[in-house]
Design a protein around this motif. Sequence first.
Motif, PDB file in Angstrom:
ATOM      1  N   TYR A  69       0.817  -1.185   0.022  1.00  0.00           N
ATOM      2  CA  TYR A  69       0.015  -0.110  -0.091  1.00  0.00           C
ATOM      3  C   TYR A  69       1.037   1.216   0.018  1.00  0.00           C
ATOM      4  O   TYR A  69       1.628   1.337   0.775  1.00  0.00           O
ATOM      5  CB  TYR A  69      -0.846  -0.011   1.467  1.00  0.00           C
ATOM      6  N   GLY A  76      -1.805   4.198  -3.846  1.00  0.00           N
ATOM      7  CA  GLY A  76      -2.792   3.172  -3.973  1.00  0.00           C
ATOM      8  C   GLY A  76      -2.010   1.863  -3.836  1.00  0.00           C
ATOM      9  O   GLY A  76      -0.892   1.824  -3.507  1.00  0.00           O
ATOM     10  N   ARG A  77      -2.701   0.746  -3.938  1.00  0.00           N
ATOM     11  CA  ARG A  77      -2.168  -0.433  -3.822  1.00  0.00           C
ATOM     12  C   ARG A  77      -1.638  -0.978  -4.936  1.00  0.00           C
ATOM     13  O   ARG A  77      -2.056  -1.026  -6.139  1.00  0.00           O
ATOM     14  CB  ARG A  77      -3.480  -1.780  -3.600  1.00  0.00           C
ATOM     15  N   GLN A 111     -14.592  -9.590  -9.578  1.00  0.00           N
ATOM     16  CA  GLN A 111     -13.381  -8.897  -9.340  1.00  0.00           C
ATOM     17  C   GLN A 111     -12.012  -9.794  -9.893  1.00  0.00           C
ATOM     18  O   GLN A 111     -11.168  -9.155 -10.589  1.00  0.00           O
ATOM     19  CB  GLN A 111     -12.991  -8.786  -7.853  1.00  0.00           C
ATOM     20  N   ARG A 127      -9.208  -8.854 -13.729  1.00  0.00           N
ATOM     21  CA  ARG A 127      -8.007  -8.826 -13.414  1.00  0.00           C
ATOM     22  C   ARG A 127      -6.737  -9.323 -14.553  1.00  0.00           C
ATOM     23  O   ARG A 127      -7.450 -10.514 -15.100  1.00  0.00           O
ATOM     24  CB  ARG A 127      -7.484  -9.413 -11.967  1.00  0.00           C
ATOM     25  N   SER A 149     -15.882  -3.488  -7.440  1.00  0.00           N
ATOM     26  CA  SER A 149     -15.374  -1.904  -6.980  1.00  0.00           C
ATOM     27  C   SER A 149     -15.276  -0.986  -8.044  1.00  0.00           C
ATOM     28  O   SER A 149     -14.795  -1.605  -9.154  1.00  0.00           O
ATOM     29  CB  SER A 149     -14.009  -2.282  -6.296  1.00  0.00           C
ATOM     30  N   GLU A 195     -12.304   0.313  -8.382  1.00  0.00           N
ATOM     31  CA  GLU A 195     -11.201   0.066  -8.803  1.00  0.00           C
ATOM     32  C   GLU A 195     -10.952  -1.223  -9.647  1.00  0.00           C
ATOM     33  O   GLU A 195      -9.919  -1.495 -10.419  1.00  0.00           O
ATOM     34  CB  GLU A 195     -10.320  -0.096  -7.343  1.00  0.00           C
ATOM     35  N   ASP A 196     -11.882  -2.239  -9.512  1.00  0.00           N
ATOM     36  CA  ASP A 196     -11.737  -3.483 -10.508  1.00  0.00           C
ATOM     37  C   ASP A 196     -11.844  -2.976 -11.908  1.00  0.00           C
ATOM     38  O   ASP A 196     -11.298  -3.694 -12.844  1.00  0.00           O
ATOM     39  CB  ASP A 196     -13.084  -4.301 -10.282  1.00  0.00           C
ATOM     40  N   ASN A 213     -10.969   0.262 -12.971  1.00  0.00           N
ATOM     41  CA  ASN A 213     -10.128   1.435 -12.993  1.00  0.00           C
ATOM     42  C   ASN A 213     -10.842   2.584 -13.170  1.00  0.00           C
ATOM     43  O   ASN A 213     -10.134   3.493 -13.989  1.00  0.00           O
ATOM     44  CB  ASN A 213      -8.812   1.277 -14.295  1.00  0.00           C
ATOM     45  N   GLY A 214     -11.980   2.705 -12.816  1.00  0.00           N
ATOM     46  CA  GLY A 214     -12.768   3.888 -12.902  1.00  0.00           C
ATOM     47  C   GLY A 214     -13.565   4.153 -14.205  1.00  0.00           C
ATOM     48  O   GLY A 214     -13.910   5.314 -14.452  1.00  0.00           O
ATOM     49  N   GLU A 231     -17.091   2.129  -3.520  1.00  0.00           N
ATOM     50  CA  GLU A 231     -16.295   3.195  -4.062  1.00  0.00           C
ATOM     51  C   GLU A 231     -15.399   3.682  -2.864  1.00  0.00           C
ATOM     52  O   GLU A 231     -15.134   4.971  -2.506  1.00  0.00           O
ATOM     53  CB  GLU A 231     -17.139   4.447  -4.583  1.00  0.00           C
TER      54      GLU A 231
END
Length: 282
Positions: free
Chosen positions: A82, A86-87, A140, A144, A173, A175-176, A178-179, A198
Amino acid sequence: MQSIAPFEPVDYLVIGHLSCDLTPEGPRLGGTAAYSALTGQALGLRVGVVTAWGGEVSLDVLDGVKVASVPVQRSTTFENKYTPAGRIQHIHHRAADLAYENIPEVWRHSPIIHIGPIAGEAKSLVGGSYTCSLLGLTPQGWLRKWDSAGRVGPGEWPEADAMLPKAGAAVLSIEDVNGDEDSIEAMAAACKVLAVTEGPAGARLYWNGDLRRFRAPSLEEKDATGAGDIFAAAFFWRLFSTRDPWAAARFATHLASFSVKRTGLDGIPTREEIQTCLVEVY
């Protein structure tokens, strides 16, 4: 298949790899299957997990959860770092895929079945012959990809249009994807009910052509790992119980917010937190 026998009916079945998460303090159990299963148990459900597990760390924390495991030499293994930006996530190993025959027959009729991949597994299971009341997806692990060094990033999910209509609800999410708002809109159009988490901002819910947003309580964040999986389990349970997606999203948003105050699987909601959300959110 290795298992805890005999298999008895469960209320909530989670299908997906458990993960061995590498941390500075040593390896620890992770993955959607772990976080969601323990949340379901905290909600008072009988819980089953279908997974592939290599035994790198003990599963004692899953005491009371029935586990049907495909034996593998090495589990799916992640390392998360982290940073202020971000992660950063790396995958070091991916366990064998899961097949329909790995699911005990009695579990194929569970009221809630949650398919929660973390590394591309279980795509073939969406079309399984289930008689569940609610099939929930957390895609998710289908969103990826990773490079030759194992660096994980957003990927394409070409089967989304075919798979999402088969689900009663899905949770992902921001994030999954990338927005990518276009991807979210496309998934919302294909899915009966779609929740998008979010982070500290809360969640949004698409249902019946409508969109609503749900704010999360402002709490100090220590570790956000697993918060989305806790949200998903809470959302699917409340949706099954109430048949009200708005109420389910409101409850899940508040309950998941408590988890970030603690580290790892210690973030699983307590009975007191569950009761607080049931009383205060309604």
